[in-house]
Scaffold this motif. Sequence first.
Motif, PDB file in Angstrom:
ATOM      1  N   ASN A 137      22.945  30.402 -34.417  1.00  0.00           N
ATOM      2  CA  ASN A 137      21.718  30.909 -35.032  1.00  0.00           C
ATOM      3  C   ASN A 137      22.137  31.663 -36.284  1.00  0.00           C
ATOM      4  N   ILE A 138      21.752  31.138 -37.443  1.00  0.00           N
ATOM      5  CA  ILE A 138      22.221  31.671 -38.719  1.00  0.00           C
ATOM      6  C   ILE A 138      21.045  32.227 -39.501  1.00  0.00           C
ATOM      7  N   TYR A 140      19.349  35.833 -30.723  1.00  0.00           N
ATOM      8  CA  TYR A 140      19.147  35.388 -29.353  1.00  0.00           C
ATOM      9  C   TYR A 140      20.292  35.766 -28.422  1.00  0.00           C
ATOM     10  N   THR A 141      19.939  36.015 -27.176  1.00  0.00           N
ATOM     11  CA  THR A 141      20.916  36.327 -26.132  1.00  0.00           C
ATOM     12  C   THR A 141      21.689  35.069 -25.769  1.00  0.00           C
ATOM     13  N   GLY A 142      23.003  35.230 -25.602  1.00  0.00           N
ATOM     14  CA  GLY A 142      23.839  34.106 -25.208  1.00  0.00           C
ATOM     15  C   GLY A 142      24.188  33.166 -26.336  1.00  0.00           C
ATOM     16  N   LYS A 143      23.897  33.576 -27.582  1.00  0.00           N
ATOM     17  CA  LYS A 143      24.230  32.760 -28.748  1.00  0.00           C
ATOM     18  C   LYS A 143      25.017  33.578 -29.766  1.00  0.00           C
ATOM     19  N   THR A 184      25.145  38.500 -29.486  1.00  0.00           N
ATOM     20  CA  THR A 184      26.215  38.754 -30.454  1.00  0.00           C
ATOM     21  C   THR A 184      25.715  38.511 -31.872  1.00  0.00           C
ATOM     22  N   ILE A 185      25.919  39.500 -32.736  1.00  0.00           N
ATOM     23  CA  ILE A 185      25.533  39.379 -34.145  1.00  0.00           C
ATOM     24  C   ILE A 185      26.786  39.566 -34.995  1.00  0.00           C
ATOM     25  N   GLU A 200      24.028  22.775 -37.449  1.00  0.00           N
ATOM     26  CA  GLU A 200      23.637  21.394 -37.711  1.00  0.00           C
ATOM     27  C   GLU A 200      22.540  21.333 -38.776  1.00  0.00           C
ATOM     28  N   ASP A 201      21.582  22.270 -38.682  1.00  0.00           N
ATOM     29  CA  ASP A 201      20.464  22.289 -39.645  1.00  0.00           C
ATOM     30  C   ASP A 201      20.922  22.550 -41.075  1.00  0.00           C
ATOM     31  N   ILE A 202      22.010  23.297 -41.201  1.00  0.00           N
ATOM     32  CA  ILE A 202      22.386  23.829 -42.509  1.00  0.00           C
ATOM     33  C   ILE A 202      22.710  22.727 -43.522  1.00  0.00           C
TER      34      ILE A 202
END
Length: 253
Positions: free
Chosen positions: A207-208, A25-28, A191-192, A223-225
């Motif tokens: 975002n993982i 995603y853009t901005g993440k 950003t990746i 948080e989800d992880i």
Amino acid sequence: MIEVKNLTKSFDGKTILHDVNATFYTGKTNLIIGQSGSGKTVLMKSIVGLVTPEKGEILYDGRDLLKMDSEQIKLLRQEIGMLFQGSALFDSETVLGNVMFPLVMFSDMTRDEMMQRARFCIERVNLKGAEDKYPSEISGGMQKRVAIARAIALNPKYLFCDEPNSGLDPRTSILIDELLKDITHEYNITTIINTHDMNSVLGIGENIVFINHGRNEWTGNKEDIYRSPSKALNDFVFANELFKKVRDAVLRT
């Protein structure tokens, strides 16, 4: 945004990526994680265009990399910034010269404009006053910041980072993570980050994507992880006893 759809890649008859689907995603800050040999590096190289998959789509804001001609790929590369694992600075160039390099190669700016832009980027990564130093005269963390300044010199839409904390001490790693996150948000970059650093995962993982045996086994955020049902993900992320204690504390709340 970059989307990967049904991506498959093989080497010498062995399939490394199996129909991988992922959205960045853009901005993440988008992180790709996985054990050595999991396929995450091949995924990153495929997205950048260093290797060509047999099947699938790689969409840069709807534009399929795998269907582009050489001129379109050249134009796309001007929208991409790269941060290499070893910083890859030119030893014979000063900090200013290193940051100016992509501007000299790919922009039509005047020299004064290039210097102004390079100085702005150097200041943005908190290295004002280091313009005339050579890589051998600065620390590893400072070298990494120079590499970030160079990567954003052309104001990229997409930023790829390969193990940005490799070889850095924990405190410097956190500073680099926070800098990458701040720049991503400030300039709204896609950003990746390809990383093994679990501090990065739990610190800036907005975002993982977890690659396991060439498949996207899990996607979520930092948080989800903690509550993921994936045993492979838990074994990978929480192998360290300290991280296990953090997870257990979170699950008790």
